[in-house]
Design a protein around this motif. Structure first.
Motif, mmCIF file in Angstrom:
data_model
loop_
_atom_site.group_PDB
_atom_site.id
_atom_site.type_symbol
_atom_site.label_atom_id
_atom_site.label_comp_id
_atom_site.label_asym_id
_atom_site.label_seq_id
_atom_site.Cartn_x
_atom_site.Cartn_y
_atom_site.Cartn_z
ATOM 1 N N VAL A 43 -2.176 2.262 -4.745
ATOM 2 C CA VAL A 43 -1.502 3.555 -4.654
ATOM 3 C C VAL A 43 -2.564 4.635 -4.509
ATOM 4 O O VAL A 43 -3.443 4.770 -5.367
ATOM 5 N N GLY A 44 -2.488 5.397 -3.420
ATOM 6 C CA GLY A 44 -3.421 6.486 -3.177
ATOM 7 C C GLY A 44 -2.721 7.823 -3.287
ATOM 8 O O GLY A 44 -1.616 8.006 -2.761
ATOM 9 N N TYR A 45 -3.346 8.769 -3.995
ATOM 10 C CA TYR A 45 -2.801 10.116 -4.175
ATOM 11 C C TYR A 45 -3.711 11.114 -3.462
ATOM 12 O O TYR A 45 -4.938 10.944 -3.442
ATOM 13 N N SER A 46 -3.094 12.164 -2.933
ATOM 14 C CA SER A 46 -3.890 13.150 -2.211
ATOM 15 C C SER A 46 -4.799 13.943 -3.136
ATOM 16 O O SER A 46 -5.781 14.534 -2.679
ATOM 17 N N THR A 47 -4.483 13.961 -4.425
ATOM 18 C CA THR A 47 -5.335 14.656 -5.380
ATOM 19 C C THR A 47 -5.197 14.018 -6.754
ATOM 20 O O THR A 47 -4.386 13.103 -6.950
ATOM 21 N N ALA A 48 -5.965 14.516 -7.709
ATOM 22 C CA ALA A 48 -5.994 13.918 -9.042
ATOM 23 C C ALA A 48 -4.671 14.145 -9.764
ATOM 24 O O ALA A 48 -3.941 15.095 -9.476
ATOM 25 N N PRO A 49 -4.336 13.280 -10.729
ATOM 26 C CA PRO A 49 -3.101 13.456 -11.500
ATOM 27 C C PRO A 49 -3.045 14.836 -12.157
ATOM 28 O O PRO A 49 -4.037 15.325 -12.702
ATOM 29 N N SER A 91 8.066 21.455 -19.246
ATOM 30 C CA SER A 91 6.763 20.817 -19.405
ATOM 31 C C SER A 91 5.658 21.596 -18.708
ATOM 32 O O SER A 91 4.499 21.571 -19.129
ATOM 33 N N GLY A 92 6.004 22.276 -17.609
ATOM 34 C CA GLY A 92 4.994 23.022 -16.873
ATOM 35 C C GLY A 92 3.977 22.141 -16.177
ATOM 36 O O GLY A 92 2.913 22.617 -15.765
ATOM 37 N N SER A 93 4.281 20.857 -16.041
ATOM 38 C CA SER A 93 3.337 19.926 -15.414
ATOM 39 C C SER A 93 3.244 20.174 -13.913
ATOM 40 O O SER A 93 4.250 20.399 -13.244
ATOM 41 N N ARG A 94 2.023 20.116 -13.391
ATOM 42 C CA ARG A 94 1.818 20.288 -11.963
ATOM 43 C C ARG A 94 1.519 18.938 -11.335
ATOM 44 O O ARG A 94 1.136 17.977 -11.997
ATOM 45 N N GLY A 95 1.676 18.896 -9.995
ATOM 46 C CA GLY A 95 1.299 17.694 -9.269
ATOM 47 C C GLY A 95 2.100 16.484 -9.685
ATOM 48 O O GLY A 95 3.239 16.582 -10.149
ATOM 49 N N LEU A 96 1.495 15.301 -9.499
ATOM 50 C CA LEU A 96 2.141 14.044 -9.838
ATOM 51 C C LEU A 96 1.450 13.392 -11.021
ATOM 52 O O LEU A 96 0.282 13.654 -11.308
ATOM 53 N N ALA A 97 2.194 12.534 -11.706
ATOM 54 C CA ALA A 97 1.628 11.748 -12.802
ATOM 55 C C ALA A 97 0.989 10.496 -12.232
ATOM 56 O O ALA A 97 1.420 9.974 -11.204
ATOM 57 N N ARG A 98 -0.016 10.010 -12.895
ATOM 58 C CA ARG A 98 -0.639 8.769 -12.453
ATOM 59 C C ARG A 98 0.254 7.602 -12.822
ATOM 60 O O ARG A 98 0.721 7.475 -13.952
ATOM 61 N N VAL A 99 0.478 6.710 -11.859
ATOM 62 C CA VAL A 99 1.262 5.495 -12.069
ATOM 63 C C VAL A 99 0.386 4.306 -11.701
ATOM 64 O O VAL A 99 -0.174 4.267 -10.602
ATOM 65 N N ASP A 100 0.242 3.366 -12.598
ATOM 66 C CA ASP A 100 -0.569 2.188 -12.314
ATOM 67 C C ASP A 100 0.103 1.332 -11.249
ATOM 68 O O ASP A 100 1.315 1.104 -11.276
ATOM 69 N N ALA A 101 -0.699 0.872 -10.306
ATOM 70 C CA ALA A 101 -0.168 0.064 -9.204
ATOM 71 C C ALA A 101 0.234 -1.312 -9.710
ATOM 72 O O ALA A 101 -0.520 -1.951 -10.452
ATOM 73 N N PRO A 102 1.422 -1.804 -9.328
ATOM 74 C CA PRO A 102 1.802 -3.173 -9.687
ATOM 75 C C PRO A 102 0.830 -4.175 -9.060
ATOM 76 O O PRO A 102 0.092 -3.846 -8.125
ATOM 77 N N ARG A 103 0.832 -5.395 -9.561
ATOM 78 C CA ARG A 103 -0.096 -6.409 -9.073
ATOM 79 C C ARG A 103 0.048 -6.599 -7.563
ATOM 80 O O ARG A 103 1.134 -6.668 -7.024
ATOM 81 N N LEU A 127 0.846 -1.184 0.000
ATOM 82 C CA LEU A 127 0.000 0.000 0.000
ATOM 83 C C LEU A 127 0.888 1.244 0.000
ATOM 84 O O LEU A 127 1.840 1.330 0.786
ATOM 85 N N VAL A 128 0.589 2.199 -0.877
ATOM 86 C CA VAL A 128 1.366 3.436 -0.994
ATOM 87 C C VAL A 128 0.405 4.613 -0.950
ATOM 88 O O VAL A 128 -0.605 4.636 -1.659
ATOM 89 N N ILE A 186 -9.411 -1.326 2.029
ATOM 90 C CA ILE A 186 -8.636 -0.167 1.578
ATOM 91 C C ILE A 186 -9.383 0.618 0.508
ATOM 92 O O ILE A 186 -9.422 1.858 0.537
ATOM 93 N N GLU A 187 -9.989 -0.075 -0.450
ATOM 94 C CA GLU A 187 -10.720 0.635 -1.502
ATOM 95 C C GLU A 187 -11.884 1.432 -0.924
ATOM 96 O O GLU A 187 -12.113 2.591 -1.291
ATOM 97 N N GLU A 188 -12.624 0.825 0.004
ATOM 98 C CA GLU A 188 -13.739 1.538 0.638
ATOM 99 C C GLU A 188 -13.224 2.728 1.449
ATOM 100 O O GLU A 188 -13.833 3.806 1.442
ATOM 101 N N ALA A 189 -12.116 2.517 2.145
ATOM 102 C CA ALA A 189 -11.546 3.584 2.959
ATOM 103 C C ALA A 189 -11.161 4.782 2.106
ATOM 104 O O ALA A 189 -11.430 5.937 2.468
ATOM 105 N N HIS A 190 -10.558 4.523 0.938
ATOM 106 C CA HIS A 190 -10.122 5.643 0.112
ATOM 107 C C HIS A 190 -11.293 6.351 -0.547
ATOM 108 O O HIS A 190 -11.217 7.562 -0.805
ATOM 109 N N ARG A 191 -12.368 5.643 -0.802
ATOM 110 C CA ARG A 191 -13.568 6.326 -1.292
ATOM 111 C C ARG A 191 -14.109 7.277 -0.227
ATOM 112 O O ARG A 191 -14.541 8.396 -0.530
ATOM 113 N N ALA A 192 -14.070 6.822 1.032
ATOM 114 C CA ALA A 192 -14.507 7.702 2.119
ATOM 115 C C ALA A 192 -13.576 8.902 2.247
ATOM 116 O O ALA A 192 -14.027 10.021 2.516
#
Length: 305
Positions: free
Chosen positions: A195-201, A179-191, A162-163, A230-236
Motif C-alpha cells: 500500500v502506497g500513500y501520497s504522503t505520511a499518515p 477528531s480534527g484528524s488530517r489526511g489518511l490513517a496508516r493501514v498495514d498491508a495484508p499479506r 498493489l494499492v 515495487i519497493e525500490e520504485a516507491h523509494r524513488a
C-alpha cells in the motif's frame, strides 16, 4: 540414382521447407503478442468534480488517465472510472474483485485512487462525487471504505495486490470533525500486498502546479523503470516528491510482499546475429544420360540449406 529416388528426396525437401515456412509465418504473424507470465488486472478511479464545499480538484481526472495509460502499457487489463458516485464506485470495486478471482494464483491486482479521502477513528474512506457529509457520522454512510477495496483483493486469492492512494489532499470537511484528524490513517498491508500513500499518515498532499500531482508523476515514471521492484520504485517516488515539494510531502508505504514484484521487466540481452547463409551452388549442366546424376547433385546441395 533412379527417378523414383530423386522424387522421394524432392518430397522430403518440400515437406521440410513447408514446416520451416509455417514456423516463420507464426513467428511474424501481425498482432501476435507474447503471453504474460501473470494475469494483471487494475482498477483506476479519479474523483475531482465534487462541487459544494469540496469544490473541484484539478488533478485527479488527469492522474487517473495517466495511470490508466501507464498500466495498459505494462500489460494490465485496466478499468478506468472518473467522477463516480458511491454506487458507481462500489460496483466498480465489486467487478474488480470478480476479475481478480479469475486470475488464479499468479495474478497481480492493482488499485489506484486519486481524489479526496478522510479518516474517521483510524478508518480510511474515499469520497465519491455527490457525498453529503456534514458530520463524522455521515462518512460511513456516504463514502467508500478503503478497507473494502483491500478486502476484495485479499479474498480474490491472487498472488500480489498493489494499492496506491493519492487521496490525502486538504479536505475542508474535516474542520467540523471532532477528531480534527488530517489526511489518511496508516493501514498495514495484508499479506502479499503493498500500500502506497501520497504522503505520511495524518499529513496532507498538494496538487502541485502541473496538470498532474507530484506523486502520480513520480509514480508512473518509477513503475515504468525496467527491472525495478515495487519497493525500490516507491523509494524513488519518495525522493522525487520530496524534491518537488520542497520537503513538504513525504510519500509513505506499508508492505507485506514476500518477494520482489517487478512490473516492467528488464530487456533481454540481444541474441548474436545469425550467420549469413551462402547460396546453394548452381546445378551443373548435364546432357544425355547425365541428367539424373545432375539432378541428384542439385537436390543434395539444397536439401540441408
Amino acid at each position: 540414382m533412379t527417378a523414383r529416388h530423386i522424387a522421394a528426396r524432392l518430397g522430403k525437401f518440400l515437406a521440410t521447407f513447408a514446416i520451416a515456412a509455417c514456423g516463420l509465418a507464426l513467428a511474424v504473424l501481425p498482432g501476435a503478442a507474447p503471453a504474460l507470465a501473470d494475469a494483471r488486472v487494475a482498477l483506476v478511479i479519479g474523483n475531482g468534480d465534487y462541487g459544494g464545499d469540496l469544490g473541484k480538484l484539478k488533478n485527479p481526472a488527469n492522474d487517473a488517465a495517466l495511470m490508466a495509460d501507464t498500466l495498459k502499457g505494462l500489460g494490465f487489463d485496466v478499468t478506468l472510472v472518473e467522477d463516480a458516485d458511491q454506487k458507481e464506485m462500489k460496483r466498480a470495486i465489486r467487478e474488480f474483485g470478480q476479475k481478480l478471482r479469475g486470475t488464479g494464483g499468479d495474478g497481480i491486482g492493482l488499485f489506484f485512487y486519486a481524489g479526496h479521502g478522510v479518516q474517521v477513528d483510524g478508518e480510511n474512506y474515499l469520497l465519491p462525487i455527490g457525498a453529503q457529509i456534514e458530520a463524522e457520522g455521515d462518512v460511513e454512510l456516504e463514502a467508500v471504505s478503503a478497507t473494502s477495496v483491500l478486502s476484495q483483493m485479499q479474498y480474490a486469492g491472487n498472488a500480489v495486490n498493489l494499492v496506491f492512494l493519492d487521496a490525502c489532499r486538504n479536505n475542508p470537511l474535516t474542520r467540523n470533525f471532532r477528531s480534527g484528524s488530517r489526511g489518511l490513517a496508516r493501514v498495514d498491508a495484508p499479506r502479499g500486498s503493498f500500500v502506497g500513500y501520497s504522503t505520511a499518515p495524518g499529513d496532507v498532499s498538494v496538487d502541485g502546479s502541473f496538470d498532474n500531482s507530484p506523486y502520480t508523476l513520480a509514480l508512473v515514471d518509477a513503475l515504468k523503470t525496467p527491472g525495478t521492484s515495487i519497493e525500490e520504485a516507491h523509494r524513488a517516488v519518495r525522493a522525487k516528491v520530496l524534491a518537488a515539494t520542497n520537503q513538504r510531502q513525504t510519500p509513505w508505504d506499508s508492505s507485506s510482499l514476500t518477494g520482489p514484484v517487478i512490473l516492467a521487466k528488464a530487456a533481454a540481452p540481444e541474441a548474436p546475429a545469425a550467420a549469413a547463409i551462402e547460396p546453394a551452388p548452381a546445378a551443373p549442366a548435364a546432357t544425355g544420360g547425365g541428367n539424373q546424376q545432375a539432378e541428384l547433385l542439385f537436390w543434395d546441395s539444397i536439401e540441408n540449406s
